[in-house]
Design an enzyme around this catalytic site. Structure first.
Site, mmCIF file in Angstrom:
data_model
loop_
_atom_site.group_PDB
_atom_site.id
_atom_site.type_symbol
_atom_site.label_atom_id
_atom_site.label_comp_id
_atom_site.label_asym_id
_atom_site.label_seq_id
_atom_site.Cartn_x
_atom_site.Cartn_y
_atom_site.Cartn_z
ATOM 1 N N TYR A 120 -1.858 0.748 0.183
ATOM 2 C CA TYR A 120 -0.398 0.854 0.309
ATOM 3 C C TYR A 120 -0.059 1.512 -1.090
ATOM 4 C CZ TYR A 120 4.529 -0.131 1.081
ATOM 5 O OH TYR A 120 5.784 -0.107 1.236
ATOM 6 N N TRP A 122 1.868 4.220 -3.864
ATOM 7 C CA TRP A 122 1.871 5.776 -4.434
ATOM 8 C C TRP A 122 0.612 5.992 -5.221
ATOM 9 C CZ3 TRP A 122 6.891 8.012 -4.316
ATOM 10 C CH2 TRP A 122 7.766 7.588 -3.530
#
Length: 778
Positions: A120, A122
């Site tokens: 999950y 960035w």
């Protein structure tokens, strides 16, 4: 193969360019070390990028494969729990053998659904070194896994928008107006949750040039009236913006009252409601009190929202008095019943006659990252395919229900009209993201995290997730590998040069998965015979072919790699393609993809689900915890945990820029002066923030820009419990947040629903150890 890696200068000396989620940078390397990082041709560079050298080369890197000592000694019955153990270094060969053995064991004994593929966030702006794509491609090739679905950012929006507008959340984001269009065509902008500039520092895939601050100033200078409806004044950083100090979690009540006042004054768009919407009469029956005896007028909402009723009536008059755009930040749907404010915002825009008008109506999620406010286009930019082989489909779980899944194997939950059964997870493979940052109620997560037999983590740093794993594999950071970046709204492809070598024994995720695939018998299928840098070139060439076919030619790879970026020649989009504008123009010829073909102010589909926490039309439902509840008698402050200014989620918390924002080494908590005085708290004090779920320490900042009854503790401080499940010494707000689905419809996170108490902490201060490696055995 020929040319195994793109040509680049000597990694020990030179000037390199790279791209990140928060901008493009020039990187100066001397003697194999990063000496300086500076923004590249950006008039409004993100503050996150400043003083970054300490991050990649600082303390806390994972330098060797490590295995939790008790797990290494006895995988069947480790002597100590996760999060309270030492680690033992092992060779790469030993670590990879252990991982491969555990994957085989889980598949053979429990089946593919027993493996959860966690990823999950960035992790990288790169198209190839994208952790989520890498781990899902690998686990698919290994025989399958249980995935997750939706997003912590906007799970409620992702579920409600298709039912009401017949479009996906991502498609809605593509239709949002630009700053230039707002400045020219909008008179009044109502910003529920504000338009915080700090959020617009980042963008999935990167930012070429930041324009959000100047875009907002452009709107103000053009005469657009800006109204910040938020508990924080700084959520819309324009001096003359109106600040409506609404109670947290009451935006729905305010929107419904505005909708009622527009209708009661006879200023509603009766033709649009009749021709382009369904269910307006049911919504009006609810608003007028015909259903429950409660009129949802300004006086009613004033008591709920704790703002003057005159303010509400004035806003209702102004909404219909000019060209109005209603924006709603993702933050307001990350709370109990988070679907309702977005549905209510659509209803308000429809009632007032702005829905389907050019550049007006609603903009859900506007200002949540940089691409909102910029022209967005769908482009054929290649990414790493995640399918290696066809396998039976395994139902995904809602992303914010991880702890529920681990604690309740076999339990059933409702989810958007379906019934899901939680699998019995035996192995968690996490690559990219930090659940001990972004998940709610971390003490509950610690308990849930003890349930699987094996947890494997790829990490560059000793995050709390790594410290709670069994096998930790050291991986490279973005400045240590080549890649190509492409932002969602951008007209540029950007080079990401490898500027330095990975430290210690760190490898990139792809190399790790390729060696594991070799042990599991599918290396050829996983790699397709390409090295990592050959994949980077392949993805660029595939993108180039797709753009050429669409009439948008770009240079060859060699030219691109030498130049550092290429500009994609984009045609102007057809703004008439907005489905709401087409619906208004001709409802018969241009229906939406909803069951009725119209905007569903009342949804027969949702009504058929018979969910007690998500009725068939926008409704005010009291949150589990809010300042109008009896729970506020014990915990009288509402905790907000928005995104920080000094980092991206939890990334770079150990870098200088984030460190300098701390108060006595703790995450700052912003407290209204009246609330601080009542608790004998002064600026710079360390305070204890607590409720029945947990407690943490934070550093007090006395801030008149926060409404009374509210405290703000930004997300992202690395979780640092003094003892497992105990006091967090560093200030992570998710030890306090509520781990409950928004509703049975979306099962999104309710982290914005949390009441706390704050008191001055006068005891001995525990040290902050969040960035320190765990103790090691040799």
């Amino acid at each position: 193969m020929q040319n195994p890696r793109p040509a680049r200068p000597d990694v020990h000396h030179g000037v390199f360019t790279t791209a990140t989620h928060w901008g493009r940078y020039r990187v100066v390397v001397k003697g194999g070390e990063i000496r300086w990082i500076s923004p590249l041709d950006d008039p409004e560079p993100a503050t996150i990028g400043y003083r970054r050298t300490s991050y990649d080369q600082g303390r806390g890197r994972v330098l060797r494969p490590m295995v939790r000592t008790s797990y290494l000694q006895n995988r069947d019955a480790p002597a100590r729990p996760r999060g309270d153990d030492t680690f033992t270094p092992v060779s790469w060969e030993r670590a990879l053998d252990l991982v491969a053995e555990e994957i085989k064991r889980a598949h053979n004994t429990r089946g593919p659904s027993s493996i959860f593929g966690g990823s999950y966030g960035w992790a990288s702006a790169g198209r190839f070194h994208h952790a989520q794509s890498q781990v899902h491609r690998f686990l698919n090739g290994a025989g399958g896994y249980t995935p997750s679905i939706d997003s912590y950012s906007y799970a409620a929006m992702a579920r409600i928008v298709p039912h009401v507008l017949g479009t996906s959340a991502n498609e809605h984001l593509l239709s949002l107006p630009t700053w230039e269009e707002i400045a020219e065509h909008v008179d009044l902008l109502l910003a529920f949750g504000g338009l915080p500039a700090k959020n617009a520092q980042v963008n999935p895939g990167g930012v070429h040039v930041h324009r959000s601050r100047s875009g907002l100033r452009m709107c103000a200078e053009a005469g657009v009236e800006l109204v910040n409806i938020s508990p924080q004044r700084g959520d819309l950083d324009i001096d003359d913006a109106q600040w409506v100090r609404v109670r947290p979690n009451t935006d729905t009540a305010l929107m419904l009252a505005l909708t009622y006042e527009v209708w009661a004054a006879g200023d509603h768009d009766a033709e649009f409601l009749r021709e382009c919407c369904v269910g307006a009469e049911d919504l009006v029956a609810y608003l007028s009190g015909a259903l429950d005896g409660v009129v949802k007028d300004a006086s009613w909402a004033a008591a709920v929202c704790d703002i003057p009723d005159a303010t509400i009536r004035d806003l209702a008059r102004r909404i219909v008095g000019g060209r109005t755009l209603i924006t709603a930040s993702w933050s307001i749907q990350r709370g109990d019943h988070g679907e309702q404010p977005f549905w209510a915002a659509i209803a308000l825009a429809a009632m007032a006659g702005h829905l389907g008008r050019p550049h007006r109506g609603v903009a859900l999620g506007f200002g949540t990252h940089h691409s909102t406010g910029a022209r967005q286009r769908k482009l054929p930019v290649a990414s790493l395919p995640q399918k290696v082989r066809e396998l039976p489909e395994i139902a995904p779980i809602p992303v914010a229900r991880i702890a529920d899944m681990l604690l309740g194997p076999g339990q059933e939950i409702d989810f958007d009209g379906r019934r899901l059964t939680f699998p019995d997870i035996d192995l968690v493979y996490w690559c990219g993201g930090n659940p001990f940052h972004h998940h709610q109620d971390l003490n509950r997560l610690v308990e849930a995290w003890q349930q699987p037999r094996t947890i494997i983590v790829h990490e560059s740093f000793w995050t709390a997730t790594a410290k709670h794993a069994d096998i930790v594999l050291p991986v490279s950071a973005y400045l240590e590998r080549n890649d190509v970046a492409f932002g969602r709204h951008e007209s540029h492809l950007s080079v990401m040069h490898a500027a330095v070598d990975p430290p210690g024994e760190a490898r990139d995720d792809y190399a790790v998965f390729a060696d594991l695939a070799d042990r599991l018998g599918f290396r050829r299928e996983f790699t397709e015979g390409r090295s990592a840098d050959e994949w980077v070139r392949h993805l660029y060439d595939t993108t180039r072919d797709g753009l050429a076919a669409a009439g948008m030619p770009i240079p060859d790879f060699r030219t691109f790699w030498a130049a550092g970026e290429v500009t994609i020649p984009l045609p102007e989009p057809d703004r008439r393609a907005d489905p709401l504008a087409l619906l208004r123009e001709d409802p018969m010829r241009n229906p939406l993809t909803t069951p009725s073909g119209k905007v569903e102010l009342t949804s027969a589909t949702i009504e058929s689900f018979a969910y007690d926490d998500c009725p068939g039309h926008p409704t005010w439902l009291e949150p589990k915890e809010w300042l109008g509840s009896t729970a506020a008698e014990r915990f009288p402050l509402h905790l907000l945990s928005p995104q920080p200014r000094t980092r991206l989620h939890s990334q770079y918390d150990q870098a200088d820029h984030s460190a300098e924002s701390k108060v006595r080494g703790r995450e700052p908590i912003h407290v209204n002066p009246d609330d601080a005085t009542a608790r004998h708290i002064r600026a710079g004090d360390v305070v204890r923030v607590f409720n029945d779920r947990g407690q943490c320490l934070a550093g007090a900042v006395v801030d008149p820009g926060v409404r009374s009854g509210v405290v703000v503790l930004h997300a992202g401080a690395w979780y640092d419990p003094v003892e497992p499940g105990g006091l967090d010494a560093h200030g992570n707000p998710n030890v306090l947040t509520f781990d409950k689905g928004t509703s049975k419809l979306a099962q999104g996170p309710s982290s914005g629903t949390a009441l706390v108490q704050v008191e001055r902490f006068d005891g001995p201060l525990p040290p902050v150890r969040a960035f320190d490696p765990p103790a090691q055995d040799t």
